[in-house]
Design a protein around this motif. Structure first.
Motif, PDB file in Angstrom:
ATOM      1  N   LYS A  11       0.826  -1.205   0.000  1.00 52.08           N
ATOM      2  CA  LYS A  11       0.000   0.000   0.000  1.00 52.08           C
ATOM      3  C   LYS A  11       0.859   1.253   0.000  1.00 52.08           C
ATOM      4  N   ARG A  12       1.928   1.257   0.796  1.00 45.40           N
ATOM      5  CA  ARG A  12       2.824   2.413   0.835  1.00 45.40           C
ATOM      6  C   ARG A  12       3.550   2.584  -0.500  1.00 45.40           C
ATOM      7  N   ASN A  13       3.975   1.468  -1.108  1.00 42.31           N
ATOM      8  CA  ASN A  13       4.606   1.538  -2.429  1.00 42.31           C
ATOM      9  C   ASN A  13       3.650   2.125  -3.456  1.00 42.31           C
ATOM     10  N   GLU A  72       5.064  15.798   3.370  1.00 42.76           N
ATOM     11  CA  GLU A  72       3.885  15.109   3.915  1.00 42.76           C
ATOM     12  C   GLU A  72       3.621  13.796   3.169  1.00 42.76           C
ATOM     13  N   ASP A  73       3.743  13.832   1.840  1.00 43.05           N
ATOM     14  CA  ASP A  73       3.536  12.618   1.050  1.00 43.05           C
ATOM     15  C   ASP A  73       4.611  11.577   1.329  1.00 43.05           C
ATOM     16  N   MET A  74       5.835  12.023   1.541  1.00 40.15           N
ATOM     17  CA  MET A  74       6.911  11.069   1.851  1.00 40.15           C
ATOM     18  C   MET A  74       6.662  10.416   3.213  1.00 40.15           C
ATOM     19  N   LEU A  75       6.200  11.185   4.173  1.00 37.38           N
ATOM     20  CA  LEU A  75       5.916  10.614   5.492  1.00 37.38           C
ATOM     21  C   LEU A  75       4.806   9.569   5.410  1.00 37.38           C
ATOM     22  N   ILE A  76       3.800   9.833   4.607  1.00 38.28           N
ATOM     23  CA  ILE A  76       2.724   8.862   4.423  1.00 38.28           C
ATOM     24  C   ILE A  76       3.265   7.603   3.760  1.00 38.28           C
ATOM     25  N   ALA A  77       4.108   7.785   2.728  1.00 44.20           N
ATOM     26  CA  ALA A  77       4.681   6.635   2.033  1.00 44.20           C
ATOM     27  C   ALA A  77       5.576   5.813   2.941  1.00 44.20           C
ATOM     28  N   LEU A  78       6.179   6.451   3.942  1.00 40.67           N
ATOM     29  CA  LEU A  78       7.042   5.741   4.891  1.00 40.67           C
ATOM     30  C   LEU A  78       6.246   5.125   6.046  1.00 40.67           C
ATOM     31  N   GLY A  79       4.964   5.388   6.087  1.00 40.87           N
ATOM     32  CA  GLY A  79       4.127   4.781   7.117  1.00 40.87           C
ATOM     33  C   GLY A  79       3.912   5.645   8.336  1.00 40.87           C
TER      34      GLY A  79
END
Length: 82
Positions: A11-13, A72-79
Motif C-alpha cells: 500500500k505504501r509503495n 507530507e507525502d513522503m511521510l505517508i509513504a514511509l508509514g
C-alpha cells in the motif's frame, strides 16, 4: 481463488508510485527523463518503478528533489501517516 489483501508495504509503495506519477505529470517529466539525474539506464528506472523496494537511498533522494515531492507525502509513504 480470491485476491489477497495488499500488505502495508504494498500500500505504501502504491501511494509513493502514485505520488511520483502525479508529480511527473505536473512537472512534465517522463520516466526516461529521470534516468540521467539518477545515474542509471532507462531500463533501470522502469525496473525500479515496477519494484520500488529496489530503489537506493540516493535514487530516492534524487527523485524527491527532482519531482518536488512534498514532505507530507513522503511521510505517508514511509508509514508515518497521521
Amino acid at each position: 481463488m480470491p485476491r489477497l489483501a495488499k500488505s502495508d508495504n504494498q500500500k505504501r509503495n502504491d501511494y509513493l508510485l502514485g505520488t511520483m506519477a502525479k508529480q511527473q505529470i505536473i512537472y512534465d517529466l517522463p520516466n526516461q527523463s529521470l534516468s540521467l539525474p539518477m545515474g542509471v539506464s532507462r531500463k533501470t528506472v522502469y525496473n525500479r518503478l515496477n519494484d520500488p523496494d529496489k530503489f537506493t537511498l540516493a535514487e530516492l533522494r534524487m527523485l524527491i528533489k527532482k519531482l518536488h515531492i512534498p514532505a507530507e507525502d513522503m511521510l505517508i509513504a514511509l508509514g508515518y501517516e497521521k
